[in-house]
Design a protein around this motif. Structure first.
Motif, PDB file in Angstrom:
ATOM      1  N   PRO A 191      12.909  36.840  16.042  1.00  0.00           N
ATOM      2  CA  PRO A 191      14.367  37.004  15.906  1.00  0.00           C
ATOM      3  C   PRO A 191      15.004  36.212  14.754  1.00  0.00           C
ATOM      4  N   GLN A 192      14.660  34.948  14.584  1.00  0.00           N
ATOM      5  CA  GLN A 192      15.301  34.162  13.504  1.00  0.00           C
ATOM      6  C   GLN A 192      14.916  34.707  12.134  1.00  0.00           C
ATOM      7  N   ILE A 193      13.645  35.165  12.033  1.00  0.00           N
ATOM      8  CA  ILE A 193      13.165  35.672  10.748  1.00  0.00           C
ATOM      9  C   ILE A 193      13.816  37.035  10.472  1.00  0.00           C
ATOM     10  N   ALA A 194      13.853  37.888  11.500  1.00  0.00           N
ATOM     11  CA  ALA A 194      14.461  39.222  11.339  1.00  0.00           C
ATOM     12  C   ALA A 194      15.920  39.080  10.922  1.00  0.00           C
ATOM     13  N   SER A 195      16.600  38.115  11.518  1.00  0.00           N
ATOM     14  CA  SER A 195      18.015  37.966  11.192  1.00  0.00           C
ATOM     15  C   SER A 195      18.188  37.452   9.754  1.00  0.00           C
ATOM     16  N   TYR A 196      17.303  36.547   9.318  1.00  0.00           N
ATOM     17  CA  TYR A 196      17.360  36.088   7.914  1.00  0.00           C
ATOM     18  C   TYR A 196      17.070  37.248   6.961  1.00  0.00           C
ATOM     19  N   LEU A 197      16.032  38.025   7.274  1.00  0.00           N
ATOM     20  CA  LEU A 197      15.635  39.109   6.360  1.00  0.00           C
ATOM     21  C   LEU A 197      16.715  40.195   6.265  1.00  0.00           C
ATOM     22  N   ALA A 198      17.504  40.316   7.325  1.00  0.00           N
ATOM     23  CA  ALA A 198      18.572  41.324   7.311  1.00  0.00           C
ATOM     24  C   ALA A 198      19.852  40.776   6.664  1.00  0.00           C
ATOM     25  N   SER A 199      19.885  39.495   6.376  1.00  0.00           N
ATOM     26  CA  SER A 199      21.108  38.885   5.851  1.00  0.00           C
ATOM     27  C   SER A 199      21.161  38.998   4.329  1.00  0.00           C
ATOM     28  N   ASP A 200      22.358  38.698   3.768  1.00  0.00           N
ATOM     29  CA  ASP A 200      22.426  38.759   2.299  1.00  0.00           C
ATOM     30  C   ASP A 200      21.864  37.491   1.654  1.00  0.00           C
ATOM     31  N   LYS A 201      21.321  36.577   2.462  1.00  0.00           N
ATOM     32  CA  LYS A 201      20.623  35.415   1.884  1.00  0.00           C
ATOM     33  C   LYS A 201      19.259  35.828   1.337  1.00  0.00           C
ATOM     34  N   PHE A 202      18.715  36.947   1.876  1.00  0.00           N
ATOM     35  CA  PHE A 202      17.376  37.384   1.475  1.00  0.00           C
ATOM     36  C   PHE A 202      17.463  38.511   0.457  1.00  0.00           C
ATOM     37  N   LYS A 203      16.726  38.326  -0.652  1.00  0.00           N
ATOM     38  CA  LYS A 203      16.624  39.404  -1.643  1.00  0.00           C
ATOM     39  C   LYS A 203      15.159  39.555  -2.030  1.00  0.00           C
ATOM     40  N   LYS A 204      14.705  40.792  -2.190  1.00  0.00           N
ATOM     41  CA  LYS A 204      13.287  41.044  -2.521  1.00  0.00           C
ATOM     42  C   LYS A 204      12.927  40.516  -3.913  1.00  0.00           C
ATOM     43  N   PHE A 205      13.865  40.615  -4.854  1.00  0.00           N
ATOM     44  CA  PHE A 205      13.617  40.173  -6.228  1.00  0.00           C
ATOM     45  C   PHE A 205      14.734  39.245  -6.665  1.00  0.00           C
ATOM     46  N   PRO A 206      14.471  38.351  -7.638  1.00  0.00           N
ATOM     47  CA  PRO A 206      13.200  38.124  -8.285  1.00  0.00           C
ATOM     48  C   PRO A 206      12.215  37.392  -7.386  1.00  0.00           C
ATOM     49  N   VAL A 207      10.944  37.800  -7.491  1.00  0.00           N
ATOM     50  CA  VAL A 207       9.875  37.116  -6.767  1.00  0.00           C
ATOM     51  C   VAL A 207       9.453  35.881  -7.554  1.00  0.00           C
ATOM     52  N   LEU A 208       9.256  36.089  -8.870  1.00  0.00           N
ATOM     53  CA  LEU A 208       8.701  35.002  -9.688  1.00  0.00           C
ATOM     54  C   LEU A 208       9.628  34.667 -10.846  1.00  0.00           C
ATOM     55  N   ILE A 209       9.245  33.609 -11.541  1.00  0.00           N
ATOM     56  CA  ILE A 209      10.074  33.131 -12.647  1.00  0.00           C
ATOM     57  C   ILE A 209      10.140  34.166 -13.777  1.00  0.00           C
ATOM     58  N   LYS A 210      11.157  34.014 -14.604  1.00  0.00           N
ATOM     59  CA  LYS A 210      11.434  35.011 -15.644  1.00  0.00           C
ATOM     60  C   LYS A 210      10.285  35.163 -16.638  1.00  0.00           C
ATOM     61  N   GLN A 211       9.522  34.092 -16.850  1.00  0.00           N
ATOM     62  CA  GLN A 211       8.421  34.138 -17.824  1.00  0.00           C
ATOM     63  C   GLN A 211       7.229  34.953 -17.329  1.00  0.00           C
ATOM     64  N   ALA A 212       7.174  35.285 -16.032  1.00  0.00           N
ATOM     65  CA  ALA A 212       6.019  36.005 -15.488  1.00  0.00           C
ATOM     66  C   ALA A 212       6.004  37.444 -16.009  1.00  0.00           C
ATOM     67  N   TYR A 213       4.799  38.049 -16.024  1.00  0.00           N
ATOM     68  CA  TYR A 213       4.654  39.418 -16.528  1.00  0.00           C
ATOM     69  C   TYR A 213       4.927  40.437 -15.432  1.00  0.00           C
ATOM     70  N   TRP A 214       5.037  39.960 -14.213  1.00  0.00           N
ATOM     71  CA  TRP A 214       5.505  40.786 -13.096  1.00  0.00           C
ATOM     72  C   TRP A 214       6.246  39.853 -12.145  1.00  0.00           C
ATOM     73  N   GLY A 215       7.278  40.392 -11.505  1.00  0.00           N
ATOM     74  CA  GLY A 215       7.922  39.632 -10.431  1.00  0.00           C
ATOM     75  C   GLY A 215       9.370  39.318 -10.665  1.00  0.00           C
ATOM     76  N   TRP A 216       9.853  39.601 -11.884  1.00  0.00           N
ATOM     77  CA  TRP A 216      11.270  39.307 -12.130  1.00  0.00           C
ATOM     78  C   TRP A 216      12.152  40.434 -11.565  1.00  0.00           C
ATOM     79  N   SER A 217      11.664  41.670 -11.721  1.00  0.00           N
ATOM     80  CA  SER A 217      12.396  42.819 -11.170  1.00  0.00           C
ATOM     81  C   SER A 217      11.376  43.849 -10.706  1.00  0.00           C
ATOM     82  N   PRO A 218      11.781  44.835  -9.876  1.00  0.00           N
ATOM     83  CA  PRO A 218      10.803  45.780  -9.310  1.00  0.00           C
ATOM     84  C   PRO A 218      10.025  46.542 -10.380  1.00  0.00           C
TER      85      PRO A 218
END
Ligand SMILES: N[C@@H](CCC(=O)N[C@@H](CS)C(=O)NCC(=O)O)C(=O)O
Length: 218
Positions: A191-218
């Protein structure tokens, strides 16, 4: 008084710390540093916040303690919140072994994404995931709900996070690993995790730092 967690405005190494704080329902604030204003970290907070070993992620505790190193922080919160405890030295060592193995999984993924040859390496990496996911698939097949059996521990939080990063890169990546897939779905429905994942605190991207070759945007 609440915890303060500092990191870049990405999921990266900080997400498992946030998931643990959410799970334990500890009050916390996030300090998010932007790559376009990296001086906010490098020229200011890194020098002035009083860390012994300045780095990010960092944790400022309500009692005034200041810690860096994301895994150290996870273990600290885990001991405090009953997510990194065991009765014997052998049991705690097993938890550390699992945690270190998950950290290796995260490191392998990060090294792939930070490699300038990322686009040449990506397919090979995904085709050979059995060496990385296989041991977890077998471990969970032994009737274990979580990585430590019936009891959640901090390794589960980082495991979920790194699995989700993989799925962000390739949505079908867990199809060959039904136990790992089941773990991931059940963790996300706590429940606590589901509620966090459904909130606007959680975003899928960016995953990694801007310098990475993948992970800044989908
Ligand atoms: N082992 C450290 C690695 C810390 C690290 O490399 N942090 C990166 C972001 S993932 C960073 O940008 N640190 C800021 C700095 O070097 O000042 C941890 O797990 O926290």
């Amino acid at each position: 008084m609440s915890y303060k967690v500092g990191y870049w405005n990405t999921r990266g190494f900080v997400e498992p710390i946030i998931l643990v704080l959410e799970y334990l329902q500890y009050p916390y604030e996030r300090v998010k540093y932007e790559f376009d204003h990296a001086e906010h970290w490098f020229e200011n907070d890194k020098k002035t916040l009083g860390f012994d070993f300045p780095n990010m992620a960092y944790l400022l505790c309500p009692n005034g303690q200041k810690f860096t190193q994301s895994i150290t922080i996870l273990r600290h919160l885990g001991r405090e919140g009953g997510l990194f405890t065991a009765q014997t030295n052998d049991q705690i060592t097993k938890l550390e072994e699992i945690l270190d193995t998950v950290v290796d999984l995260r490191l392998g993924f990060a090294l792939l994404c930070l490699n300038p040859n990322f686009s040449d390496m990506k397919n090979d990496y995904l085709m050979n995931l059995g060496g990385r996911f296989g041991p977890f698939e077998e471990w969970l097949a032994g009737g274990r709900k979580w990585l430590n059996g019936d009891n959640l521990f901090v390794g589960d939080f980082i495991f979920w996070s790194v699995l989700d990063y993989h799925e962000c890169m390739e949505p079908t990546v867990l199809e060959a690993y039904p136990n790992v897939k089941r773990f991931k779905e059940e963790f996300a429905s706590i429940p606590q995790i589901a509620s966090y994942l459904a909130s606007d605190k959680f975003k899928k991207f960016p995953v990694l730092i801007k310098q990475a070759y993948w992970g800044w945007s989908p």
